[in-house]
Design an enzyme around this catalytic site. Structure first.
Site, mmCIF file in Angstrom:
data_model
loop_
_atom_site.group_PDB
_atom_site.id
_atom_site.type_symbol
_atom_site.label_atom_id
_atom_site.label_comp_id
_atom_site.label_asym_id
_atom_site.label_seq_id
_atom_site.Cartn_x
_atom_site.Cartn_y
_atom_site.Cartn_z
ATOM 1 N N LYS A 118 -11.676 8.242 -22.383
ATOM 2 C CA LYS A 118 -11.920 7.370 -24.112
ATOM 3 C C LYS A 118 -9.894 7.025 -24.048
ATOM 4 O O LYS A 118 -9.961 5.939 -24.770
ATOM 5 C CB LYS A 118 -12.600 8.046 -25.049
ATOM 6 C CG LYS A 118 -13.885 8.205 -25.497
ATOM 7 C CD LYS A 118 -14.025 8.450 -26.457
ATOM 8 C CE LYS A 118 -15.530 8.606 -26.798
ATOM 9 N NZ LYS A 118 -16.405 8.570 -27.258
ATOM 10 N N ASN A 119 -9.568 6.878 -23.080
ATOM 11 C CA ASN A 119 -8.108 6.572 -22.857
ATOM 12 C C ASN A 119 -7.822 5.627 -21.331
ATOM 13 O O ASN A 119 -8.032 5.788 -20.903
ATOM 14 C CB ASN A 119 -7.244 7.753 -21.625
ATOM 15 C CG ASN A 119 -5.611 7.721 -21.864
ATOM 16 O OD1 ASN A 119 -5.343 6.272 -22.020
ATOM 17 N ND2 ASN A 119 -4.849 8.816 -22.057
#
Length: 334
Positions: A118-119
């Site tokens: 989720k970066n």
């Protein structure tokens, strides 16, 4: 004085780590310490490794050095903070400057993505590497692996759409969305992907609309309070009149007779009745008004004011008041 601890000593100060200040090959570099000013409001409790790595990272950013040792340094900096945009940006500059092996970099970033899915920065880095190599061969399998763990991962879906569209990898993608929807029919991301695929391939021709209605309607019946399926149904028919769709009318009649308390069902029926009211059908107008009242008072009270507004709008447009002034027609509020 407040302290914010963002990393654990155990995680980042392992026995194997050798401080850059103790490495002979880095003796020519003077690290630059973090400058938080004389009176920081919240002092961040950086680990010793973090301070060591980023002290040297700041130093090479200032000097502009681009070398293999700097590439290795960015790896440690990313390990300390995978979301540091500046480090990723500089890493890409170093990769190009030293003509690094991009296949190795693809392996590296895949590992980081799987641990940090989720970066934003890691997915952008992956995208730039694909652009440089023009090799999308592993992207669908990578995104599928991420989506296996989190079927609604926005970054993975976004990357998958970019890959599919840029490199024309449309074949099999509709089947993939079907697999994802079967796992979770409330996965709005999978429905969005399906709409994206159809829109960019066959388009919503009459035959395709029929096929997609046959696909989505059983899933609406299975979970009539699922907004995702209703949204897809409306998307498929966005250029059509709902009142002229026998499959939709049959679906709505069935669910309504089953007393299903679905706001999505009733709002769809309001749209159908409004289309009929446009043609002067007063009975449909009354049915629409009754549904608006039911939605406002029982089924969807959180949007009471919206349904009351809709009721006024319909009355003014198609009821007795429709003979009034044009000002009333454009302003349904009292």
């Amino acid at each position: 004085l407040l302290y914010l601890i963002v990393m654990s000593e155990e995680e980042y100060n392992s026995e194997e780590y050798i401080y850059y200040s103790a490495r002979p090959e880095w003796k020519d570099v003077q690290p630059l310490p973090q400058d938080d000013g004389p009176n920081p409001v919240v002092r961040i409790a950086y680990t010793e490794k973090f301070k060591d790595v980023y002290g040297y990272m700041r130093a090479v950013l200032r000097s502009g050095e681009k070398s293999q040792r700097v590439l290795d340094l960015t790896t440690d900096a990313i390990d300390c903070n995978p979301a540091n945009y500046t480090v990723w940006h500089y890493r890409r500059q170093v990769l190009q400057a030293i003509n690094a092996d991009l296949n190795e970099e693809m392996i590296f970033i895949a590992d980081v993505i799987l641990s940090e899915p989720k970066n934003y920065q890691v997915w952008y880095h992956r995208q730039k590497l694909v652009e440089w190599t023009e090799d999308p061969a592993k992207e669908l399998s990578l995104t599928a692996e991420v989506l296996e763990e989190d079927g609604k991962n926005y970054h993975s879906w976004q990357h998958r759409q970019w890959i599919v569209q840029r490199y024309g990898l449309w074949d099999g993608e509709l089947d993939f969305t079907d697999e994802m929807i079967k796992k979770d029919l409330r996965n709005n991301s999978a429905w969005n992907q399906r709409y994206f695929i159809v829109s960019n391939t066959t388009g919503f021709t009459d035959d395709v609309i029929e096929r997609e209605l046959q696909y989505v309607i059983p899933l609406v019946r299975k979970a009539p309070n699922n907004e995702s399926t209703w949204n897809y149904l409306h998307g498929v028919l966005k250029d059509k009149r709902l009142s002229e769709q026998p499959l939709v009318r049959t679906l709505c009649d069935y669910l309504y007779n089953q007393h299903v308390p679905s706001s999505h069902l009733l709002s769809t029926m309001v749209e159908i009745y409004e289309e009929e009211a446009e043609k002067g059908n007063n009975e449909s107008l009354q049915s629409a008004l009754e549904l608006c009242h039911k939605l406002a008072t029982k089924v969807d009270p959180i949007r009471q004011q919206y349904w009351e507004y809709t009721s006024r709008r319909l009355t003014i447009a198609y009821g007795a008041e429709s003979k009034g002034s044009s000002e009333d027609k454009t302003n349904p509020d009292p």
